[in-house]
Every structure is written in C-alpha cells, then in structure tokens.
Write a protein that holds these residues in place. Structure first.
Motif, PDB file in Angstrom:
ATOM      1  N   GLY A  98     -24.794  -0.739  -4.843  1.00  4.95           N
ATOM      2  CA  GLY A  98     -26.461  -0.357  -4.624  1.00  4.95           C
ATOM      3  C   GLY A  98     -26.894   0.421  -3.630  1.00  4.95           C
ATOM      4  O   GLY A  98     -27.986   0.534  -3.194  1.00  4.95           O
ATOM      5  N   GLY A  99     -26.096   1.523  -3.095  1.00  2.82           N
ATOM      6  CA  GLY A  99     -26.553   2.160  -2.244  1.00  2.82           C
ATOM      7  C   GLY A  99     -25.245   2.729  -1.361  1.00  2.82           C
ATOM      8  O   GLY A  99     -24.289   2.175  -1.636  1.00  2.82           O
ATOM      9  N   PRO A 100     -25.590   3.697  -0.537  1.00  6.84           N
ATOM     10  CA  PRO A 100     -24.498   4.118   0.459  1.00  6.84           C
ATOM     11  C   PRO A 100     -23.974   2.966   1.282  1.00  6.84           C
ATOM     12  O   PRO A 100     -24.759   2.109   1.656  1.00  6.84           O
ATOM     13  CB  PRO A 100     -25.242   5.124   1.419  1.00  6.84           C
ATOM     14  N   LEU A 101     -22.750   3.093   1.650  1.00  5.67           N
ATOM     15  CA  LEU A 101     -21.953   2.061   2.487  1.00  5.67           C
ATOM     16  C   LEU A 101     -22.106   2.297   3.745  1.00  5.67           C
ATOM     17  O   LEU A 101     -21.294   1.729   4.619  1.00  5.67           O
ATOM     18  CB  LEU A 101     -20.574   2.000   2.045  1.00  5.67           C
ATOM     19  N   GLY A 102     -22.410   3.526   4.346  1.00  6.62           N
ATOM     20  CA  GLY A 102     -22.464   4.005   5.393  1.00  6.62           C
ATOM     21  C   GLY A 102     -21.308   4.937   5.883  1.00  6.62           C
ATOM     22  O   GLY A 102     -20.323   4.963   4.924  1.00  6.62           O
ATOM     23  N   ASP A 103     -21.234   5.483   6.885  1.00 10.83           N
ATOM     24  CA  ASP A 103     -19.840   6.227   7.229  1.00 10.83           C
ATOM     25  C   ASP A 103     -18.896   5.359   7.516  1.00 10.83           C
ATOM     26  O   ASP A 103     -18.653   4.749   8.480  1.00 10.83           O
ATOM     27  CB  ASP A 103     -20.190   7.297   8.360  1.00 10.83           C
ATOM     28  N   LEU A 104     -17.852   5.522   6.588  1.00 11.90           N
ATOM     29  CA  LEU A 104     -16.495   4.832   6.934  1.00 11.90           C
ATOM     30  C   LEU A 104     -15.359   5.703   7.422  1.00 11.90           C
ATOM     31  O   LEU A 104     -15.426   6.920   6.902  1.00 11.90           O
ATOM     32  CB  LEU A 104     -15.999   4.044   5.415  1.00 11.90           C
ATOM     33  N   ALA A 105     -14.275   5.051   7.877  1.00  9.83           N
ATOM     34  CA  ALA A 105     -13.199   5.772   8.286  1.00  9.83           C
ATOM     35  C   ALA A 105     -11.913   4.673   8.125  1.00  9.83           C
ATOM     36  O   ALA A 105     -12.064   3.603   8.171  1.00  9.83           O
ATOM     37  CB  ALA A 105     -13.363   6.133   9.781  1.00  9.83           C
ATOM     38  N   ILE A 106     -10.851   5.238   7.917  1.00  9.41           N
ATOM     39  CA  ILE A 106      -9.320   4.730   7.758  1.00  9.41           C
ATOM     40  C   ILE A 106      -9.394   4.217   9.233  1.00  9.41           C
ATOM     41  O   ILE A 106      -8.769   4.996  10.230  1.00  9.41           O
ATOM     42  CB  ILE A 106      -8.585   5.103   7.136  1.00  9.41           C
ATOM     43  N   VAL A 107      -9.203   3.114   9.523  1.00 11.35           N
ATOM     44  CA  VAL A 107      -8.990   2.742  10.959  1.00 11.35           C
ATOM     45  C   VAL A 107      -7.519   1.827  11.210  1.00 11.35           C
ATOM     46  O   VAL A 107      -6.945   1.769  12.259  1.00 11.35           O
ATOM     47  CB  VAL A 107     -10.205   1.557  11.739  1.00 11.35           C
ATOM     48  N   VAL A 144       0.968  -0.945  -0.153  1.00 14.91           N
ATOM     49  CA  VAL A 144       0.012  -0.047   0.114  1.00 14.91           C
ATOM     50  C   VAL A 144       1.015   1.235  -0.002  1.00 14.91           C
ATOM     51  O   VAL A 144       1.619   1.159   0.908  1.00 14.91           O
ATOM     52  CB  VAL A 144      -0.902   0.002   1.112  1.00 14.91           C
ATOM     53  N   GLU A 145       0.619   2.104  -1.208  1.00 16.47           N
ATOM     54  CA  GLU A 145       1.692   3.069  -1.384  1.00 16.47           C
ATOM     55  C   GLU A 145       1.151   4.514  -0.665  1.00 16.47           C
ATOM     56  O   GLU A 145       1.936   5.263  -0.170  1.00 16.47           O
ATOM     57  CB  GLU A 145       2.085   3.324  -2.869  1.00 16.47           C
ATOM     58  N   ASP A 146      -0.296   4.486  -0.977  1.00 19.96           N
ATOM     59  CA  ASP A 146      -0.561   5.892  -0.170  1.00 19.96           C
ATOM     60  C   ASP A 146      -2.253   5.463  -0.082  1.00 19.96           C
ATOM     61  O   ASP A 146      -3.062   4.791  -0.552  1.00 19.96           O
ATOM     62  CB  ASP A 146      -0.779   6.915  -1.305  1.00 19.96           C
ATOM     63  N   ALA A 147      -2.880   6.250   1.037  1.00 20.28           N
ATOM     64  CA  ALA A 147      -4.380   6.290   1.158  1.00 20.28           C
ATOM     65  C   ALA A 147      -4.932   7.640   1.586  1.00 20.28           C
ATOM     66  O   ALA A 147      -4.190   8.171   2.646  1.00 20.28           O
ATOM     67  CB  ALA A 147      -4.495   5.226   2.398  1.00 20.28           C
ATOM     68  N   ALA A 148      -5.760   8.269   1.114  1.00 18.75           N
ATOM     69  CA  ALA A 148      -6.159   9.603   1.250  1.00 18.75           C
ATOM     70  C   ALA A 148      -7.831   9.327   1.467  1.00 18.75           C
ATOM     71  O   ALA A 148      -8.337   8.648   0.927  1.00 18.75           O
ATOM     72  CB  ALA A 148      -5.743  10.596   0.112  1.00 18.75           C
ATOM     73  N   GLN A 149      -7.981  10.271   2.538  1.00 12.69           N
ATOM     74  CA  GLN A 149      -9.555  10.492   2.604  1.00 12.69           C
ATOM     75  C   GLN A 149     -10.212  11.978   2.287  1.00 12.69           C
ATOM     76  O   GLN A 149      -9.435  12.767   2.871  1.00 12.69           O
ATOM     77  CB  GLN A 149     -10.044  10.113   4.044  1.00 12.69           C
ATOM     78  N   ASP A 150     -11.021  12.321   1.489  1.00 15.65           N
ATOM     79  CA  ASP A 150     -11.631  13.550   1.334  1.00 15.65           C
ATOM     80  C   ASP A 150     -13.328  13.479   1.727  1.00 15.65           C
ATOM     81  O   ASP A 150     -13.917  12.954   0.826  1.00 15.65           O
ATOM     82  CB  ASP A 150     -11.510  13.929   0.178  1.00 15.65           C
ATOM     83  N   GLY A 151     -13.669  13.761   2.862  1.00 14.81           N
ATOM     84  CA  GLY A 151     -15.065  13.419   3.158  1.00 14.81           C
ATOM     85  C   GLY A 151     -15.394  11.907   3.210  1.00 14.81           C
ATOM     86  O   GLY A 151     -14.658  10.958   3.884  1.00 14.81           O
ATOM     87  N   GLN A 152     -16.136  11.309   2.413  1.00 20.17           N
ATOM     88  CA  GLN A 152     -16.341   9.979   2.186  1.00 20.17           C
ATOM     89  C   GLN A 152     -15.889   9.477   0.890  1.00 20.17           C
ATOM     90  O   GLN A 152     -16.313   8.359   0.619  1.00 20.17           O
ATOM     91  CB  GLN A 152     -17.835   9.664   2.359  1.00 20.17           C
ATOM     92  N   THR A 153     -14.941  10.014   0.358  1.00 26.69           N
ATOM     93  CA  THR A 153     -14.330   9.649  -0.712  1.00 26.69           C
ATOM     94  C   THR A 153     -12.850   9.233  -0.263  1.00 26.69           C
ATOM     95  O   THR A 153     -12.174   9.878   0.293  1.00 26.69           O
ATOM     96  CB  THR A 153     -14.213  10.677  -1.961  1.00 26.69           C
ATOM     97  N   LEU A 194     -12.956   4.889  -3.949  1.00 29.01           N
ATOM     98  CA  LEU A 194     -14.361   4.443  -3.383  1.00 29.01           C
ATOM     99  C   LEU A 194     -15.003   5.825  -2.511  1.00 29.01           C
ATOM    100  O   LEU A 194     -14.561   6.605  -1.966  1.00 29.01           O
ATOM    101  CB  LEU A 194     -14.124   3.693  -2.068  1.00 29.01           C
ATOM    102  N   ASP A 195     -16.234   5.806  -3.481  1.00 25.66           N
ATOM    103  CA  ASP A 195     -17.129   7.044  -2.820  1.00 25.66           C
ATOM    104  C   ASP A 195     -18.100   6.223  -1.717  1.00 25.66           C
ATOM    105  O   ASP A 195     -19.031   5.457  -2.705  1.00 25.66           O
ATOM    106  CB  ASP A 195     -17.855   7.621  -3.974  1.00 25.66           C
ATOM    107  N   ALA A 196     -18.165   6.070  -0.621  1.00 28.62           N
ATOM    108  CA  ALA A 196     -18.782   5.400   0.325  1.00 28.62           C
ATOM    109  C   ALA A 196     -20.282   6.113   0.190  1.00 28.62           C
ATOM    110  O   ALA A 196     -21.177   5.248   0.520  1.00 28.62           O
ATOM    111  CB  ALA A 196     -18.279   5.529   1.775  1.00 28.62           C
ATOM    112  N   ALA A 197     -20.460   7.426   0.174  1.00 25.75           N
ATOM    113  CA  ALA A 197     -21.749   7.823   0.127  1.00 25.75           C
ATOM    114  C   ALA A 197     -22.602   7.386  -0.980  1.00 25.75           C
ATOM    115  O   ALA A 197     -23.856   7.199  -0.943  1.00 25.75           O
ATOM    116  CB  ALA A 197     -21.720   9.616   0.103  1.00 25.75           C
ATOM    117  N   ALA A 198     -22.183   7.417  -2.065  1.00 26.45           N
ATOM    118  CA  ALA A 198     -22.753   6.911  -3.272  1.00 26.45           C
ATOM    119  C   ALA A 198     -22.637   5.226  -3.462  1.00 26.45           C
ATOM    120  O   ALA A 198     -23.430   4.718  -4.148  1.00 26.45           O
ATOM    121  CB  ALA A 198     -21.966   7.492  -4.565  1.00 26.45           C
ATOM    122  N   GLY A 199     -21.802   4.771  -2.884  1.00 25.59           N
ATOM    123  CA  GLY A 199     -21.709   3.365  -2.769  1.00 25.59           C
ATOM    124  C   GLY A 199     -21.079   2.744  -3.973  1.00 25.59           C
ATOM    125  O   GLY A 199     -21.508   1.672  -4.665  1.00 25.59           O
TER     126      GLY A 199
END
Length: 709
Positions: free
Chosen positions: A259-268, A213-222, A234-239
């Motif tokens: 098929g729809g939103p995946l819910g609020d996700l976070a990098i854990v 894994v070289e990079d991981a970035a979060q912008d809202g739910q993208t 990954l656009d979690a809000a749009a699924g």
C-alpha cells in the motif's frame, strides 16, 4: 480479597494468573457488563438450563446462592448456561465465588466455543473447536470459607459467537456452593512499540536442518534475499514484494503490495539463520526456513495476489493457506498476548481461488506482526525416509526384544509407560521416570545397537498445570541431558493456538537435538486448533508427522490425505497416517449415517498402499508398533511379535481390546506371519522401488510391489 486463580489451558489463548493476598494484580481494565444471566441466583434457576439447587441462606453476596451436590452417588453433576454471547479476539474474565464441603474430586469451569446458540464451533466434522477452562479446583482446594476464583481467556476464532458455560463436579462426592458468577470483557494495557530489529530474530538455527539464508543483496531500495526454499525481491520504495518458490518448482508463487513505500530500509543483520531489514517504524526478518516476519509500529495494508491456483485452500480469519501440487504459501498474522494493539483483519478472497490471480487483503494494526511463508522450506530427505524406521514400545523393551527390533528398525520410541502414573495418568506432566536405571540401560543398549532412542511428551499437559512454554522447553533440555536420548515424540504441538509460540519452541527443540528424530502427532494444528489449516513452516522442523486421528477420510483420493497428511512439496517431512475412519469409495456429499455405517473400510494393506503413493507411511497401531510388556505381547523365542491391530470406533475412540492380525489385511501384505517390523521395512522397500532405487535384497524379499496389486 481474591486468593487464587486456578485454570486449565485447552485451546484458547489464556492468561495464567495466580494471585495471593497482597499480590499486585495485573493491570486489567473491566470494560464490559456481566454477560452471565442470573449469576447470583437471585432469580432462582432462571438462565440455567441445568438448574442448580438454589439456597436462601449462606450466600456470598445477596440473599441466594447455588449448590451442586454429588454426595448421593459421587457421579458428575453440573450447572449449565447454554449460551453466553462473546466477541472473537477479545479478552474476558470469568469469576465466581465458591466453597466446598469435602474437597473430593475436582471442580471445573468449561466454556465451550459456539458460533451461535445450539451451534458448536468445530475444528473438523469430527473434532469440536475446543474450549476455555478458566478455573479448575483440584482435590482438597477451596474447602471452608467462601473465596473468589477467576481466569482470563480469549478465543482466536473469527467465527466465535459465544460460549456454553458449564460448571461441574467430577469424580468425587462433594457439595459445592456457587455465587457471584460473571463473564466480563476486560482490556489489557496498550502494547508497546516493537523493539527493532530484535522482534524478528528468533532462537534456534534452521540451518542445522537444511534451511538457511543463502544470499542477500541490496541495490538501492531493492533487496533480494534467497533462502533454501524461496527467493524474495522487495522493492521498499514501491512497497511491493515478489515471492518465488525454489524447491519442487522454480516459479513465482505470490506477490505482495503493502500500500505504499515502506520507508528507507537497510540490512542490519545477516547470517545463515536470518536476514533483517530495518527502517524507522518496521523490521522485516527473512528466516532461513523461508518465513518472512514483519514487525510494524505503524498500521500497514497488505494485498496479496496469488500466482497459483490453490488446489487446497483454507482460511480462518486472519489466517490463510494455499497449496497446489508443487508447493504454496501461507499468511499468519500474530498479536502479542496480554497486550492491547490494533489487531489484524482480513478481506477476501472474493474470486475463485482455484485459478491464479485471486487476491486477499489484510489491514494490519500498529504494533502487530504480519508473517508470510513460501514452502517447501527444505528438500525432502529421501535417504532418511528409507533408513529411519520406528518401533514403538509401551515402555522400556526387554533387552532381547530390543536386539531383535534393531534388526528391522533404526529408531526406538518409548511411550508413556516409562513414567510413573500421577493422578491416574502417565501421559501428562509432571513427568517422573519410573525406573531411571532401566531407562538409562535401555537407551545405552539402543545406542550400542546403532539405534536412536526417543521418548514421549505431551506439550499441552504443561499448560494444564499452569507451567509456561519456557518451563516445558527447560524440562525437555534437562531430561534429555540426564539420559542422553536422541529426540522426542511430541503428542501435539507445544501451542495449538499460537503459531508464534509453537514456531519458537520447534526451532529451539530442533536446534537442541540436531539431526535427531522429532516425531510430532499433530492432527490438530496451530494457529487455530484446526485439522485442515496449519503452518508448513513449523512442520518443516519435524522428522515425522502423524495425522489423521479420529478423522473421517472420504476415500483413497480424499484431498485431506494429499494436502494435510502428505507433505511432499509442502513441509517435506516424512508423513505417517494414523487412520481413524477411512473408506474405500468416497461417499456422496449428502451421505447419511447409514451410508457411513455400510461403507467399506480401507484395510491396513490399502492404507499402506495409499500412503506410499504419497511418499508417506502408514502406522498400523494407534499407539505404535509392537508393545512388549503386556500379556501375550512378549516376543516368541528368537522372533519378533506379530503385528497387532487395535480396532477403533468411529471418530477414533479406541476399543479396549486388540486382536491378532490374522486377517487378509496382513496376509495380503506378505502373509499371516508378517511382523510389525516387516511392515515398516515393506514401506521403505516399496518407496525405494517407486523412486527407481535399489532396495536391500532382504527388504525386497519380504514383499515386492507386485504382491500388493
């Protein structure tokens, strides 16, 4: 009281159970009726195409029992029920009562997979799709009183229609009494919810093998996650998720709509090996090898739209593989064994997969895993492909022979001759080194000469002894720790029928050997023991792959060579061919057996040319290169043994004789005196030439590309 369950694992998903009197039985619920016709022989031989003798006294239950008697000649004897209807992806328990008189030989229960009565399931035109072996009674077992024996099995082929049931005595004079034979559907307890996020974190470090894994970035739910081989947005809000290939070509390969939103996700969690996103009811692991694993505690719908036209497309519900010349993707759902969960079904594709824009959908049940990979996951190691050359010896070579081999090869592979023979074989577990001091001295000398040393293991043979995958991995660790060799030849993957178990095992083995050589013979592949459907993200952990055993290769341009045997822009391992039956000109689709018999076979020279054109190699011997311990195979004074060819019957059955390679196969590749070592050197020299690199003069002097025109 049930005392023992003896079982032998082949290609089904098996539940390995051994019950002793007083032991707690696993919580299995019988939910179906007995599907075996006349399993108690109360109706004589009805239902059995190979009818047993039916006795009217001494039965276990009722008034009759069956008898298999091989005491007259000691030859194998069996009873057969031609077809027992079953459902795919369903657990069944086979059970029977039996007793034996002499205990000689063995008794085995075999369930051959069938699509319909008289129609056996196949892995390829040459390979049957395998079988379940729920019960095996070895020599001396089950003598005396009646006892009950059972085992649980499951097929992961969606096209399963049933099984042919066979019970037989093999290799021994015995009388075996049978009664109360049944196959019933059973159900395991419901699978618990996934433990998140641990469910998508695996042992092993792909970063040790050029995948990270070289990079991981979060912008809202993208979320944008970049691995060595892919970029996922990954656009979690749009699924939705777009999947981009990075190696070989930079392009979008496939998009996913969940098929729809995946819910609020976070990098854990994020390190070189994995980036994990977690929400309330699912976790997503972006692995360093470019596999994306989704463990979901709720039902999930996934529709994938391909951005590529697949030149090689294979699907076996619910698995899918799509490849073109530059790369591709695969989808591999997984259910936890011995637990009941919602299952995953696949729909489509219904369009032409040869053009971009085709779609396929998966209905993923709660507590299931959905997995998607873009490949290749790592760069092709050109230097390694030029420098690593393998010599295969049947056992420990003599020191003088090894010194000569070291002039031409960099990897010593010692085959199963290093082990004691147990029950007549040396290729199967348990493995006991026959001469520990000799093996250690050989490994030490190989290292002194600058060579790697790798040794043989047959992973499936551990299953035959009811030994777990963890036992297999621990045995590898302990044995390598004792002798200090560098890597392994695996005669088959650790799990033919579970990509999840195989993936876990290969990550662990690669982590332990570091840059050491892992050579995998994998004509049959997970997740469904098939020759043409496989997991490139697993193959990526091998150094060399060996495919083609027993396969009819229909001409030099057969797509099987490019998209299964060849690995360029797929797994980017070093490809080798174990040619079984390769013809020069392709046969028509309606070819006859006579056409096949009369077709011109590809010479060793032509096989080598073909593989080099795919940046691969060709292995001249089914069992490797020179063997030095057999009659007539000791190197001449000061020299290397000449190349020996082993002839093979159609479908890869070896003829038990070798012949000296004094034909035009070898003469055309450098003269009748060319050696086995030089054949490998030739392959490296030609590959370097094709890539515009300068080969060492000693290699180029053996043969130039022009000499093979």
């Amino acid at each position: 009281m049930r005392h023992v369950i003896a079982l032998f694992v082949a290609t089904a998903v098996f539940v390995c159970l051994t019950w002793e009197a007083g032991a707690v039985r696993p919580r299995l619920e019988v939910v179906g009726q007995n599907l075996v016709v006349n399993g108690g022989f109360e109706e004589g031989g009805e239902g059995w195409s190979s009818a047993p003798q039916v006795l009217d006294e001494g039965a276990y239950e009722g008034e009759h029992c069956g008898l298999i008697d091989s005491t007259a000649d000691g030859e194998a004897k069996e009873v057969i029920q031609d077809f027992v209807p079953l459902k795919p992806f369903t657990y069944y328990e086979f059970s029977m009562a039996a007793r034996r008189e002499t205990g000689q030989g063995y008794v085995r229960v075999i369930c051959n997979w069938y699509a319909a009565p008289g129609e056996r399931l196949m892995s390829s035109p040459q390979w049957p799709a395998g079988r379940a072996i729920p019960v095996t009674l070895r020599t001396g077992e089950a003598m005396g009183d009646w006892r009950e024996y059972s085992g649980v099995f499951r097929s992961n082929r969606a096209d399963l229609g049933g099984v042919q049931l066979m019970i037989f005595i093999g290799v021994g004079a015995d009388r075996v009494y049978l009664d109360d034979i049944s196959i019933r559907e059973v159900r395991y307890p419901d699978a618990p919810e996934w433990e998140l996020p641990d469910a998508v974190v695996f042992e092993g470090r792909p970063s040790r093998f050029g995948m990270a894994v070289e990079d991981a970035a979060q912008d809202g739910q993208t979320f944008t996650v970049t691995t060595s081989g892919a970029t996922y947005v990954l656009d979690a809000a749009a699924g939705t998720m777009s999947c981009h290939q990075r190696i070989g070509a930079e392009r979008e390969v496939v998009t996913a709509d969940f098929g729809g939103p995946l819910g609020d996700l976070a990098i854990v969690h994020r390190d070189e090996e994995v980036c994990v996103l977690e929400g309330d009811d699912l976790a997503i692991g972006f692995q360093g090898d470019s596999l994306v694993t989704i463990a979901t505690n709720r039902a999930l719908d996934a529709t994938l739209t391909s951005a590529i036209g697949a030149e090689w497309f294979r699907a076996q519900e619910p698995y899918l593989l799509a490849i073109d010349q530059q790369g591709g993707f695969c989808v591999m759902p997984w259910s936890r064994p011995e637990l009941h969960s919602g299952g995953t079904t696949m729909s489509g594709p219904n369009q032409d997969t040869g053009e971009p824009g085709w779609t396929a959908s998966w209905q993923v049940g709660a507590r299931e895993m959905f997995a998607l990979a873009v490949f290749p996951g790592r760069e092709f190691d050109w230097e390694e492909s030029f420098e690593k050359r393998i010599v295969n010896t049947g056992a420990e070579p003599k020191p003088d022979a090894l010194r000569e081999y070291a002039q031409h090869a960099s990897v010593l592979f010692m085959f199963n001759g290093i082990y004691n023979r147990i029950a007549g074989v040396s290729y199967a577990a348990p493995y006991n080194v026959g001469a520990p001091d000799k093996l250690q001295a050989t490994i030490d000398l190989a290292h002194e000469l600058g060579m790697e040393a790798i040794v043989y293991r047959h992973p499936s043979s551990y299953d035959w002894l009811k030994l777990s995958l963890d036992y297999f991995l621990e045995d590898l660790r302990v044995t390598r720790g004792r002798y200090g060799f560098d890597g392994w030849y695996l005669d088959g993957y650790p799990a033919w029928n579970s990509w999840f178990d195989c993936y876990r095992a290969m990550r662990i083995v690669r982590d332990r050997v570091g840059d050491g050589t892992i050579y995998v013979h994998c004509t049959l592949n997970p997740p469904a023991r098939m020759t043409q459907l496989y997991c490139p993200f697993i193959d990526s952990y091998a150094t060399f792959l060996l495919r083609g055993e027993g396969q009819f290769i229909n001409g030099l341009s057969d797509p099987y060579l490019r998209y299964v045997v060849g690995t360029q822009n797929i797994s980017n391992t070093i490809a080798t061919l174990k040619a079984g039956d390769m013809v020069v000109e392709p046969l028509p689709e309606d070819y006859t057996q006579q056409d096949l018999e009369q077709a011109e076979r590809a010479s060793l020279r032509l096989q080598l040319q073909t593989m080099l054109s795919l940046n691969g190699r060709c292995r001249p011997l089914p069992l490797g290169l020179p063997r030095v311990n057999g009659p007539g195979q000791v190197p001449p004074e000061g020299g290397v043994p000449r190349l020996l060819l082993r002839r093979a019957r159609p479908h890869g059955a070896a003829v038990a004789r070798d012949r000296r390679a004094d034909t035009d196969d070898v003469a055309a590749a450098g003269g009748g005196q060319v050696t086995a070592m030089r054949m490998l050197v030739l392959g490296a020299a030609m590959s370097q030439h094709m890539q515009g690199r300068d080969a060492p003069r000693s290699e180029v002097a053996i043969a130039s590309p022009a000499s093979l025109q």
